[in-house]
Design a protein around this motif. Structure first.
Motif, short mmCIF file in Angstrom:
data_model
loop_
_atom_site.label_atom_id
_atom_site.label_comp_id
_atom_site.label_asym_id
_atom_site.label_seq_id
_atom_site.Cartn_x
_atom_site.Cartn_y
_atom_site.Cartn_z
N GLU A 1 28.36 47.05 38.23
CA GLU A 1 29.36 48.21 37.09
C GLU A 1 29.77 49.46 38.44
O GLU A 1 30.38 50.14 38.46
N GLN A 2 29.46 48.20 40.01
CA GLN A 2 29.13 48.93 41.21
C GLN A 2 31.21 49.07 41.32
O GLN A 2 31.84 48.18 41.72
N ASP A 3 31.62 50.38 41.89
CA ASP A 3 32.56 50.24 42.28
C ASP A 3 32.82 49.91 43.05
O ASP A 3 32.80 50.83 44.53
N TYR A 4 33.17 48.49 43.98
CA TYR A 4 33.44 48.30 45.29
C TYR A 4 34.49 48.21 45.73
O TYR A 4 34.86 48.60 47.94
N GLU A 5 35.46 48.84 45.21
CA GLU A 5 36.29 49.76 46.02
C GLU A 5 35.65 51.22 47.08
O GLU A 5 35.57 51.21 48.28
N GLN B 1 30.35 42.83 50.24
CA GLN B 1 31.15 40.81 51.20
C GLN B 1 30.34 40.34 50.59
O GLN B 1 31.01 38.66 50.79
N ILE B 2 29.21 40.49 50.03
CA ILE B 2 28.73 39.34 48.75
C ILE B 2 29.70 39.45 48.31
O ILE B 2 29.52 37.49 47.61
N ASN B 3 30.46 39.71 47.06
CA ASN B 3 30.87 39.21 46.94
C ASN B 3 32.02 37.70 46.98
O ASN B 3 33.09 37.61 45.92
N LYS B 4 32.49 37.93 48.12
CA LYS B 4 33.13 36.88 49.07
C LYS B 4 32.26 35.71 49.50
O LYS B 4 33.10 35.30 50.00
N THR B 5 31.42 35.50 49.40
CA THR B 5 30.23 34.30 49.77
C THR B 5 29.89 33.19 48.83
O THR B 5 29.66 34.02 47.54
N ILE B 6 29.99 32.17 48.96
CA ILE B 6 28.90 30.88 48.35
C ILE B 6 27.92 30.96 48.55
O ILE B 6 27.08 30.68 47.33
N THR B 7 27.18 30.92 49.50
CA THR B 7 26.43 30.39 49.86
C THR B 7 25.47 31.52 51.06
O THR B 7 24.61 30.39 51.21
#
Ligand SMILES: *Cc1c(COP(=O)(O)O)cnc(C)c1O
Length: 508
Positions: free
Chosen positions: A361-365, A370-376
């Motif tokens: 529910e967090q507003d990432y704007e 950046q964790i939303n874009k990492t895989i490992t």
């Protein structure tokens, strides 16, 4: 005060607050600023001595001889002070460390590093931000994002681009392929791999790479559950670049077999030859068959810095994702790498949420993560600060002039090797790798490989020159990777003479 002891549990006496400086003296905090400074000066001195004392790229020590020194180390008996630590670290590590900064280190893809990046390293480890979420990094996140935007702009992507720093090119390539696979399944099969795993069609997924592409592609295909069988290796031209007509043919053939092409990986530039696959033509084919195009520019990214040679990457802007290794050719200390994607929405597919870290529910704007874009990686070093400081103090142009210099040294070296009757150059390089052999007069063809293998071995054991080797069509070759703007033609001539001398030594 109320007694909090529960029945049956023995009362524990709470120890007095430790007040001795001794107890906390090794923790980095306001009261230890002076100790910190002393320790850092000691580290700087060790590093300075490394520069002063290291006259050749390698000491030549053997693993057993160095290994012998390790037996006495007992981690349960700490050393008394930094002086003792200096002594031990010098003996076990620094005295025999491979020196990438010396002009006669021309083996692997290791560049010398620039001082503004080393300045940043001090802050990175001491302040120790973690780049996963805003609340662990703040300005670190914004700096990383600005550098990603800048890199995307160099590639020729527009404002829709995005990306993230990673630990290295292998990991960036993994992300490129993973995005290709997941986006394919999502759009064409309406299948969410993140949730449901590979679809039944996955055994038919095909990824097209050149037969000189980096071996991380194989590892990554295995890791993604597609297996190495998913890779279709396209033959290369005489400069070891992917043959476009063969690529087109291979895609058609795979479709005839009932397989499913999902992606092409173009290499810019190859690890062994420094040549760039024809990006523009490959881009056209990717477009024609609607395939994800990932450009592995782990090494060739340095060309982005050079006005004179940037054109070699023309067409990179038509890709969907690009691997950039700043630690290969932006003169950055290890680690520093990134994956850049043309369309930021393509990253949504890998996003996972954890209530304690990056809740749904967090507003990432408002609070970017950046964790939303990492895989490992979750906890992640603020490596971006090194590039920031480098660009702010040196600028793109100066870094670009280093790239120009290594390209020009490489081309001159190629000409010297080519014009020497005792050397055989396999091919010229767009960037800075030369693959060649020493072939003295009257040597029988079957002895050439042995001789070059011995040259490589004796040079390595002497430590005076570090070069690499590779095999091409089953034959053994020597290899120069020139990434140091300090390496001069004089060094190159001396290295070639060393090769000749070692070859002609008795018992070599
Ligand atoms: C070095 C290299 C990689 C792997 O990068 P790492 O940072 O070593 O993981 C990938 N592709 C190419 C072409 C490379 O040269």
């Amino acid at each position: 005060m109320q007694d909090l002891i529960q029945p049956g549990i023995q009362k524990i006496s709470i120890p007095a607050e430790p007040t001795t400086d001794y107890f906390l003296k090794d923790i980095f905090y306001e009261n230890t600023a002076a100790d910190y400074q002393k320790a850092m000066l000691s580290a700087i001195q060790v590093t300075e001595k490394f520069l002063e004392n290291t006259k050749k790229p390698f000491s030549g020590i053997s693993p057993p001889s160095l290994g012998e020194l390790f037996g006495k180390v007992d981690f349960d008996k700490p050393l008394k002070n930094y002086r003792q630590l200096e002594e031990e670290i010098n003996r076990l590590y620094v005295d025999h460390a491979t020196a990438f900064h010396l002009p006669k280190y021309i083996a692997h893809l290791n560049c010398p590093v620039v001082i503004p990046a080393l300045w940043a390293e001090v802050l990175i480890s001491a302040i120790n931000s973690s780049q996963d979420t805003w609340d662990q990094s703040a300005g670190g996140t914004l700096m990383e994002r600005k550098l990603i935007d800048w890199t995307a702009e160099q590639i020729g992507y527009n404002y829709s681009a995005d990306g993230v720093f990673t630990a290295g090119g292998s990991q960036s390539n993994l992300m490129g392929l993973l995005l290709a696979r997941d986006n394919y399944a999502n759009t064409h099969l309406r299948h969410n791999i993140k949730i449901n795993g590979n679809p039944k069609e996955a055994s038919k997924f095909r990824i097209f790479v050149s037969d000189k592409s980096h071996f991380s592609n194989q590892k990554n295909a295995s890791l993604m559950g597609l297996g190495e069988q998913a890779l279709v290796r396209i033959p290369t031209d005489p400069r070891f670049r992917m043959q476009v007509s063969a690529l087109n043919h291979a895609i058609e053939k795979e479709m005839e077999f009932g397989n499913i092409p999902i992606a092409i990986v173009a290499t810019a530039a190859t690890t062994d030859f420094g040549n760039v696959d024809p990006l523009y033509e490959i881009g056209n084919i990717a477009h024609k068959y609607n395939l994800w195009l990932h450009v592995d520019a782990a090494y060739g990214c340095g060309l982005l810095l050079s006005d004179r040679y940037r054109h070699l990457l023309n067409g990179i802007e038509f890709s969907d994702s690009v691997t950039i290794d700043y630690h290969k050719s932006f003169f950055q200390p290890i680690s520093s790498s990134a994956i850049i994607v043309r369309n930021k929405c393509s990253l949504d597919i890998i996003r996972h949420h954890a209530d304690y870290l990056n809740p749904q529910e967090q507003d990432y704007e408002e609070h970017p993560a950046q964790i939303n874009k990492t895989i490992t990686q979750s906890t992640r070093r603020f490596d971006a600060l090194k590039l920031w400081c480098t660009l702010r103090l040196m600028g793109r142009e100066k870094l670009g002039s280093y790239i120009d210099k290594v390209i020009e040294t490489t081309e001159q070296a190629a000409q010297v090797i080519e014009s020497d009757p005792e050397f055989e150059l396999l091919c010229h390089s767009d960037f800075s790798v030369l693959v060649f052999r020493y072939v003295p007069e009257n040597i029988s063809p079957e002895k050439v490989c042995d001789l070059n293998q011995k040259i490589k071995k004796t040079l390595f054991n002497s430590g005076e020159v570090l070069l690499a080797c590779t095999k091409v069509n089953g034959k053994f070759y020597l290899k120069f990777t020139i990434l140091n703007p300090i390496t001069s033609m004089n060094d190159i001539r001396e290295i070639l003479e060393s090769i000749r001398n070692h070859a002609n030594k008795r018992n070599v």
